[in-house]
Enzyme design. Sequence first.
Site, PDB file in Angstrom:
ATOM      1  N   ASN A 176      48.381 -11.997  37.969  1.00 50.57           N
ATOM      2  CA  ASN A 176      49.673 -12.032  37.929  1.00 50.57           C
ATOM      3  C   ASN A 176      50.137 -12.025  36.478  1.00 50.57           C
ATOM      4  O   ASN A 176      51.418 -12.172  36.496  1.00 50.57           O
ATOM      5  CB  ASN A 176      50.318 -13.048  38.790  1.00 50.57           C
ATOM      6  CG  ASN A 176      51.892 -12.753  38.974  1.00 50.57           C
ATOM      7  OD1 ASN A 176      52.855 -13.787  39.100  1.00 50.57           O
ATOM      8  ND2 ASN A 176      52.194 -11.563  38.889  1.00 50.57           N
ATOM      9  N   CYS A 194      48.864  -8.994  34.597  1.00 46.88           N
ATOM     10  CA  CYS A 194      48.703  -7.389  34.143  1.00 46.88           C
ATOM     11  C   CYS A 194      49.237  -6.479  35.045  1.00 46.88           C
ATOM     12  O   CYS A 194      50.409  -6.128  34.964  1.00 46.88           O
ATOM     13  CB  CYS A 194      47.295  -7.191  33.674  1.00 46.88           C
ATOM     14  SG  CYS A 194      46.664  -8.165  32.271  1.00 46.88           S
ATOM     15  N   SER A 237      50.098  -6.612  38.595  1.00 49.87           N
ATOM     16  CA  SER A 237      51.063  -6.705  39.711  1.00 49.87           C
ATOM     17  C   SER A 237      52.611  -7.022  38.919  1.00 49.87           C
ATOM     18  O   SER A 237      53.781  -6.587  39.427  1.00 49.87           O
ATOM     19  CB  SER A 237      51.062  -8.221  40.352  1.00 49.87           C
ATOM     20  OG  SER A 237      50.820  -9.065  39.978  1.00 49.87           O
ATOM     21  N   ASP A 247      41.475  -3.134  36.975  1.00 49.49           N
ATOM     22  CA  ASP A 247      41.774  -4.321  36.179  1.00 49.49           C
ATOM     23  C   ASP A 247      41.613  -3.720  34.837  1.00 49.49           C
ATOM     24  O   ASP A 247      40.694  -3.730  34.159  1.00 49.49           O
ATOM     25  CB  ASP A 247      40.799  -5.468  36.280  1.00 49.49           C
ATOM     26  CG  ASP A 247      41.427  -6.883  35.679  1.00 49.49           C
ATOM     27  OD1 ASP A 247      42.135  -6.676  34.991  1.00 49.49           O
ATOM     28  OD2 ASP A 247      40.909  -7.852  36.163  1.00 49.49           O
TER      29      ASP A 247
HETATM   30  P1  4NP Z   1      45.541  -9.092  36.665  1.00 49.41           P
HETATM   31  O1  4NP Z   1      44.683  -8.935  35.347  1.00 49.41           O
HETATM   32  O2  4NP Z   1      45.027  -9.590  37.811  1.00 49.41           O
HETATM   33  O3  4NP Z   1      45.982  -7.535  36.703  1.00 49.41           O
HETATM   34  O4  4NP Z   1      46.768  -9.915  36.038  1.00 49.41           O
HETATM   35  C1  4NP Z   1      43.641 -10.021  35.166  1.00 49.41           C
HETATM   36  C2  4NP Z   1      44.179 -11.081  34.170  1.00 49.41           C
HETATM   37  C3  4NP Z   1      43.519 -12.214  33.978  1.00 49.41           C
HETATM   38  C4  4NP Z   1      42.025 -12.149  34.387  1.00 49.41           C
HETATM   39  C5  4NP Z   1      41.733 -11.087  35.315  1.00 49.41           C
HETATM   40  C6  4NP Z   1      42.403 -10.167  35.517  1.00 49.41           C
HETATM   41  N1  4NP Z   1      41.520 -13.183  34.121  1.00 49.41           N
HETATM   42  O5  4NP Z   1      40.062 -13.320  34.258  1.00 49.41           O
HETATM   43  O6  4NP Z   1      41.867 -14.151  33.532  1.00 49.41           O
END
Ligand code: 4NP
Length: 154
Positions: free
Chosen positions: A10, A12, A14, A123
């Site tokens: 949450n 990047c 979303s 991602d």
């Molecule tokens: P999101 O991206 O799911 O699009 O917000 C990520 C943000 C952080 C992490 C992985 C994906 N992380 O592993 O910290």
Amino acid sequence: MRILTVCLGNICRSPMAEGVLRHRARTEGLAIVTDSAGTSRHHTGEAPDPRAQAAMRRQGIDIADLRARQVLPADFDRFDLLLAMDADNLHDLQQLAPDAARRDNAMLIMDFAPRHALREVPDPYYGGDAGFDAVYRMLDQAVTGLLAHIRHGR
Ligand code: 4NP
């Protein structure tokens, strides 16, 4: 219409999706309640990743006010549609659904962009700015399809 967008952290994908949807609903005069959440609680309380904020600013959209939170079973009561970024997010989201009928309200956001080559929003966390711009373009297409669906009921 109440729509929740869901990714892992949450910070990047979303919040970018929420930002695109909120911006276009406002400018196109549609009454849509928006929020976003993560299947993980790891980034709770954080603002969107600076790279996500910058990619959105390049499109004239400000998401600095958004704060990360974890998705809850109650979100199935609070939202009409819960739109996951990838298959893992969708799977985790479906586990939280109180019943089969509400589980069907969880979908992949790219279901609304059937002509796009990708079904999942990748991602961008471990990549560079180009990945965030690519995520924006995917989300913009998905939101176009979503808003057409809402307007025309199909
Ligand atoms: P999101 O991206 O799911 O699009 O917000 C990520 C943000 C952080 C992490 C992985 C994906 N992380 O592993 O910290």
